[in-house]
Motif scaffolding. Structure first.
Motif, PDB file in Angstrom:
ATOM      1  N   ALA A  95       0.639 -11.533  -2.939  1.00 39.22           N
ATOM      2  CA  ALA A  95       0.273 -10.694  -1.942  1.00 39.22           C
ATOM      3  C   ALA A  95       1.693  -9.681  -1.496  1.00 39.22           C
ATOM      4  O   ALA A  95       1.484  -8.357  -1.538  1.00 39.22           O
ATOM      5  CB  ALA A  95       0.029 -11.448  -0.544  1.00 39.22           C
ATOM      6  N   ALA A  96       2.812 -10.252  -1.689  1.00 36.07           N
ATOM      7  CA  ALA A  96       4.064  -9.445  -1.374  1.00 36.07           C
ATOM      8  C   ALA A  96       4.141  -8.444  -2.572  1.00 36.07           C
ATOM      9  O   ALA A  96       4.400  -7.337  -2.114  1.00 36.07           O
ATOM     10  CB  ALA A  96       5.139 -10.457  -1.409  1.00 36.07           C
ATOM     11  N   SER A  97       3.991  -8.955  -3.652  1.00 31.04           N
ATOM     12  CA  SER A  97       4.027  -7.942  -4.749  1.00 31.04           C
ATOM     13  C   SER A  97       3.115  -6.785  -4.852  1.00 31.04           C
ATOM     14  O   SER A  97       3.350  -5.485  -4.759  1.00 31.04           O
ATOM     15  CB  SER A  97       3.955  -8.653  -6.146  1.00 31.04           C
ATOM     16  OG  SER A  97       3.988  -7.591  -7.338  1.00 31.04           O
ATOM     17  N   ALA A  98       1.758  -6.983  -4.247  1.00 33.33           N
ATOM     18  CA  ALA A  98       0.876  -6.030  -3.967  1.00 33.33           C
ATOM     19  C   ALA A  98       1.113  -5.144  -3.019  1.00 33.33           C
ATOM     20  O   ALA A  98       1.092  -3.785  -3.063  1.00 33.33           O
ATOM     21  CB  ALA A  98      -0.557  -6.540  -3.917  1.00 33.33           C
ATOM     22  N   LEU A  99       1.877  -5.675  -1.762  1.00 35.86           N
ATOM     23  CA  LEU A  99       1.943  -4.723  -0.704  1.00 35.86           C
ATOM     24  C   LEU A  99       3.205  -4.065  -1.052  1.00 35.86           C
ATOM     25  O   LEU A  99       3.164  -2.984  -0.196  1.00 35.86           O
ATOM     26  CB  LEU A  99       2.461  -5.775   0.398  1.00 35.86           C
ATOM     27  CG  LEU A  99       1.254  -6.591   1.044  1.00 35.86           C
ATOM     28  CD1 LEU A  99       1.722  -7.904   2.030  1.00 35.86           C
ATOM     29  CD2 LEU A  99       0.090  -5.616   1.760  1.00 35.86           C
ATOM     30  N   ASP A 100       4.287  -4.410  -1.738  1.00 39.40           N
ATOM     31  CA  ASP A 100       5.419  -3.620  -2.189  1.00 39.40           C
ATOM     32  C   ASP A 100       5.092  -2.091  -2.692  1.00 39.40           C
ATOM     33  O   ASP A 100       5.427  -1.298  -2.518  1.00 39.40           O
ATOM     34  CB  ASP A 100       6.332  -4.285  -3.014  1.00 39.40           C
ATOM     35  CG  ASP A 100       7.142  -5.138  -2.398  1.00 39.40           C
ATOM     36  OD1 ASP A 100       7.465  -5.122  -1.036  1.00 39.40           O
ATOM     37  OD2 ASP A 100       7.644  -6.168  -2.975  1.00 39.40           O
ATOM     38  N   LYS A 101       3.811  -2.355  -3.220  1.00 38.78           N
ATOM     39  CA  LYS A 101       3.189  -1.042  -3.918  1.00 38.78           C
ATOM     40  C   LYS A 101       2.697  -0.069  -3.105  1.00 38.78           C
ATOM     41  O   LYS A 101       2.966   1.399  -3.139  1.00 38.78           O
ATOM     42  CB  LYS A 101       2.469  -1.464  -5.112  1.00 38.78           C
ATOM     43  CG  LYS A 101       2.940  -2.231  -6.365  1.00 38.78           C
ATOM     44  CD  LYS A 101       2.071  -2.689  -7.105  1.00 38.78           C
ATOM     45  CE  LYS A 101       2.414  -3.497  -8.195  1.00 38.78           C
ATOM     46  NZ  LYS A 101       1.368  -3.953  -9.040  1.00 38.78           N
ATOM     47  N   LEU A 178      -5.495  -6.040  -1.631  1.00 38.22           N
ATOM     48  CA  LEU A 178      -5.464  -7.505  -1.439  1.00 38.22           C
ATOM     49  C   LEU A 178      -7.059  -7.786  -1.698  1.00 38.22           C
ATOM     50  O   LEU A 178      -7.228  -8.971  -1.886  1.00 38.22           O
ATOM     51  CB  LEU A 178      -5.107  -7.980  -0.074  1.00 38.22           C
ATOM     52  CG  LEU A 178      -3.513  -7.800   0.066  1.00 38.22           C
ATOM     53  CD1 LEU A 178      -3.051  -8.098   1.464  1.00 38.22           C
ATOM     54  CD2 LEU A 178      -2.750  -8.400  -1.096  1.00 38.22           C
ATOM     55  N   GLY A 179      -7.881  -6.996  -1.249  1.00 41.59           N
ATOM     56  CA  GLY A 179      -9.125  -7.597  -1.433  1.00 41.59           C
ATOM     57  C   GLY A 179      -9.848  -8.604  -0.455  1.00 41.59           C
ATOM     58  O   GLY A 179      -9.461  -8.390   0.574  1.00 41.59           O
ATOM     59  N   HIS A 180     -10.524  -9.655  -1.089  1.00 43.29           N
ATOM     60  CA  HIS A 180     -10.738 -10.596  -0.039  1.00 43.29           C
ATOM     61  C   HIS A 180      -9.964 -11.750  -0.479  1.00 43.29           C
ATOM     62  O   HIS A 180     -10.526 -12.991   0.091  1.00 43.29           O
ATOM     63  CB  HIS A 180     -12.290 -11.147  -0.309  1.00 43.29           C
ATOM     64  CG  HIS A 180     -13.432 -10.055  -0.186  1.00 43.29           C
ATOM     65  ND1 HIS A 180     -13.390  -9.462   1.125  1.00 43.29           N
ATOM     66  CD2 HIS A 180     -13.989  -9.112  -0.782  1.00 43.29           C
ATOM     67  CE1 HIS A 180     -14.353  -8.758   1.372  1.00 43.29           C
ATOM     68  NE2 HIS A 180     -14.753  -8.239  -0.171  1.00 43.29           N
ATOM     69  N   ALA A 181      -8.817 -11.678  -1.060  1.00 42.64           N
ATOM     70  CA  ALA A 181      -7.847 -12.897  -1.337  1.00 42.64           C
ATOM     71  C   ALA A 181      -7.548 -13.546   0.032  1.00 42.64           C
ATOM     72  O   ALA A 181      -7.519 -14.577   0.262  1.00 42.64           O
ATOM     73  CB  ALA A 181      -6.940 -12.695  -1.946  1.00 42.64           C
ATOM     74  N   GLY A 191       3.127  -0.866  13.798  1.00 44.30           N
ATOM     75  CA  GLY A 191       3.918  -1.427  12.525  1.00 44.30           C
ATOM     76  C   GLY A 191       3.799  -2.884  12.171  1.00 44.30           C
ATOM     77  O   GLY A 191       4.765  -3.249  11.456  1.00 44.30           O
ATOM     78  N   LEU A 192       2.974  -3.659  12.424  1.00 46.08           N
ATOM     79  CA  LEU A 192       2.887  -5.140  11.968  1.00 46.08           C
ATOM     80  C   LEU A 192       1.528  -5.381  11.684  1.00 46.08           C
ATOM     81  O   LEU A 192       0.572  -5.394  12.664  1.00 46.08           O
ATOM     82  CB  LEU A 192       3.314  -5.720  13.099  1.00 46.08           C
ATOM     83  CG  LEU A 192       3.468  -7.213  12.793  1.00 46.08           C
ATOM     84  CD1 LEU A 192       4.589  -7.654  12.003  1.00 46.08           C
ATOM     85  CD2 LEU A 192       3.698  -8.363  14.124  1.00 46.08           C
ATOM     86  N   ILE A 193       1.270  -6.155  10.721  1.00 48.70           N
ATOM     87  CA  ILE A 193      -0.055  -6.558  10.328  1.00 48.70           C
ATOM     88  C   ILE A 193       0.014  -8.328   9.923  1.00 48.70           C
ATOM     89  O   ILE A 193       1.287  -8.462   9.572  1.00 48.70           O
ATOM     90  CB  ILE A 193      -0.723  -5.835   8.990  1.00 48.70           C
ATOM     91  CG1 ILE A 193       0.235  -5.934   7.889  1.00 48.70           C
ATOM     92  CG2 ILE A 193      -1.155  -4.401   9.416  1.00 48.70           C
ATOM     93  CD1 ILE A 193      -0.802  -5.165   6.533  1.00 48.70           C
ATOM     94  N   GLU A 194      -0.885  -8.721   9.827  1.00 49.68           N
ATOM     95  CA  GLU A 194      -0.836 -10.075   9.627  1.00 49.68           C
ATOM     96  C   GLU A 194      -1.890 -10.606   8.497  1.00 49.68           C
ATOM     97  O   GLU A 194      -3.164 -10.247   8.588  1.00 49.68           O
ATOM     98  CB  GLU A 194      -1.156 -11.030  10.846  1.00 49.68           C
ATOM     99  CG  GLU A 194      -0.070 -10.892  12.042  1.00 49.68           C
ATOM    100  CD  GLU A 194      -0.239 -11.361  13.366  1.00 49.68           C
ATOM    101  OE1 GLU A 194      -1.225 -12.437  13.322  1.00 49.68           O
ATOM    102  OE2 GLU A 194       0.208 -11.172  14.488  1.00 49.68           O
ATOM    103  N   LEU A 195      -1.595 -11.584   7.775  1.00 48.65           N
ATOM    104  CA  LEU A 195      -2.436 -11.979   6.537  1.00 48.65           C
ATOM    105  C   LEU A 195      -2.819 -13.477   6.790  1.00 48.65           C
ATOM    106  O   LEU A 195      -1.950 -14.307   7.151  1.00 48.65           O
ATOM    107  CB  LEU A 195      -1.779 -11.883   5.180  1.00 48.65           C
ATOM    108  CG  LEU A 195      -1.293 -10.523   4.800  1.00 48.65           C
ATOM    109  CD1 LEU A 195      -0.923 -10.606   3.267  1.00 48.65           C
ATOM    110  CD2 LEU A 195      -2.251  -9.460   4.943  1.00 48.65           C
TER     111      LEU A 195
END
Length: 273
Positions: A95-101, A178-181, A191-195
Motif C-alpha cells: 500500500a505504501a509503495s502504491a501511495l507514493d506514486k 488500492l482497489g478493494h485490498a 490532509g489525513l486518510i486512514e486505511l
C-alpha cells in the motif's frame, strides 16, 4: 422512531463541540439515558487510549468501538476485548509503495494494539510515525521511526498525511490505486486518510456490540458527521447526521439534527430522556 434501546455516537465533530469539549447539556442527557438503562456507545476513529477523557465525564464504563470498528474496547476495565482486520506488513508495504506514486511526499503512521491489553501498551508502541507526519488534531504523539519500522508489524490501521491536500482528494487518489485490498476513509478533511482492512467499519463494530447486548439494529440510534460514519448510520435503525456533516452523510441520513456547535446530539435525545 420509538425510544431507542441503544445509542451510538461518533465523537469528533458530533458529540464534542467545535472546541472539542463536552457541554453540560450533552453530559446531562447522556447520563439520563444511561441511568435509564439505555447503553451509550462511543463509536470513533480514535484509538482506545483517547477514549477515557470522553467516557469519564459521561459516566460510561461499557463498550466503545475504536479505530473505525477494528477494536472493541471496554472502558471500565481498560481492556481491549477484540481486534479485527489486522493489516499485515506485506500489505502495508504494498500500500505504501502504491501511495507514493499518487501522493508523493506523503508521510505514514501505524496504529497497533493487542487483544487482551490495555489502551496503552508501552512495549508495543501503539503509535509509530514517520518524520514530518502531520496530525490535524495536534502533533506530538507517537514514536518517530523510519518507514521500515512503521510498516514492519501488523497494524489495525495505516494513516497517511499529506500537507497541502484535502482528505477527500487523497481518498479518491488512494482508492484508484488500492482497489478493494483495503478500505479508505477519513474523519477530517485536513490532509489525513486512514486505511483499514476491507469490510471493517464502524457498522461492523457496532453490530458486534449490539449482538453482545442483545439489541436489534432497528432499535439503535446512531449519530455521525463524516464519511467514516456512513456505514454505521446506514446500518442503525435511525441514522442522524449533524448539520455540520459531510454532504455524503447528509444525503444518506434518516434525520439531520443541529450542528455540534448547538448540541445536536442532545437535541434529538431529549425527546426521550
Amino acid at each position: 422512531m420509538d425510544k431507542p434501546l441503544l445509542i451510538a455516537s461518533d465523537v469528533d465533530g458530533t458529540l464534542l463541540s467545535p472546541a472539542e469539549t463536552l457541554t453540560d447539556r450533552t453530559i446531562a442527557v447522556v447520563r439520563r439515558a444511561v441511568d435509564g438503562g439505555v447503553p451509550f456507545v462511543l463509536v470513533s476513529g480514535r484509538p482506545p487510549r483517547w477514549m477515557a477523557p470522553i467516557a469519564q465525564p459521561l459516566g460510561l464504563d461499557g463498550y466503545a468501538v475504536c479505530a473505525n470498528g477494528a477494536v472493541l474496547y471496554e472502558v471500565g476495565t481498560d481492556t481491549v476485548i477484540a481486534v479485527h482486520g489486522l493489516l499485515e506488513p506485506e500489505l502495508l508495504h504494498d500500500a505504501a509503495s502504491a501511495l507514493d506514486k499518487v501522493l508523493p511526499g506523503c508521510r505514514l503512521a501505524a496504529e497497533r494494539i493487542n487483544a487482551g491489553a490495555g489502551a496503552a501498551d508501552h512495549e508495543m508502541r501503539n503509535f509509530v510515525i514517520e518524520p514530518d507526519y502531520h496530525n490535524p488534531w495536534g502533533d506530538g504523539e507517537g514514536r518517530t521511526s523510519p518507514r521500515a519500522e512503521v510498516l514492519g508489524k501488523p497494524a489495525i490501521k495505516l494513516l497517511i498525511s499529506r500537507r497541502g491536500m484535502r482528505s477527500d482528494e487523497m481518498a479518491l487518489a488512494a482508492r484508484e490505486v488500492l482497489g478493494h485490498a483495503v478500505d479508505v476513509t477519513y474523519s477530517s478533511n485536513s490532509g489525513l486518510i486512514e486505511l483499514a482492512a476491507h469490510g471493517v467499519t464502524k457498522a461492523t463494530g457496532l453490530a458486534e456490540v449490539a449482538e453482545r447486548l442483545g439489541v436489534a439494529g432497528e432499535r439503535i440510534i446512531a449519530f455521525g458527521d463524516m464519511p467514516n460514519d456512513l456505514d454505521m448510520l446506514s446500518w442503525a435503525g435511525h441514522g442522524v447526521a449533524m448539520a455540520n456533516a459531510h454532504p455524503a452523510v447528509l444525503e444518506i441520513a434518516d434525520e439531520v439534527t443541529g450542528p455540534n456547535a448547538e448540541d445536536g446530539v442532545a437535541q434529538v435525545l431529549e425527546r426521550w430522556f
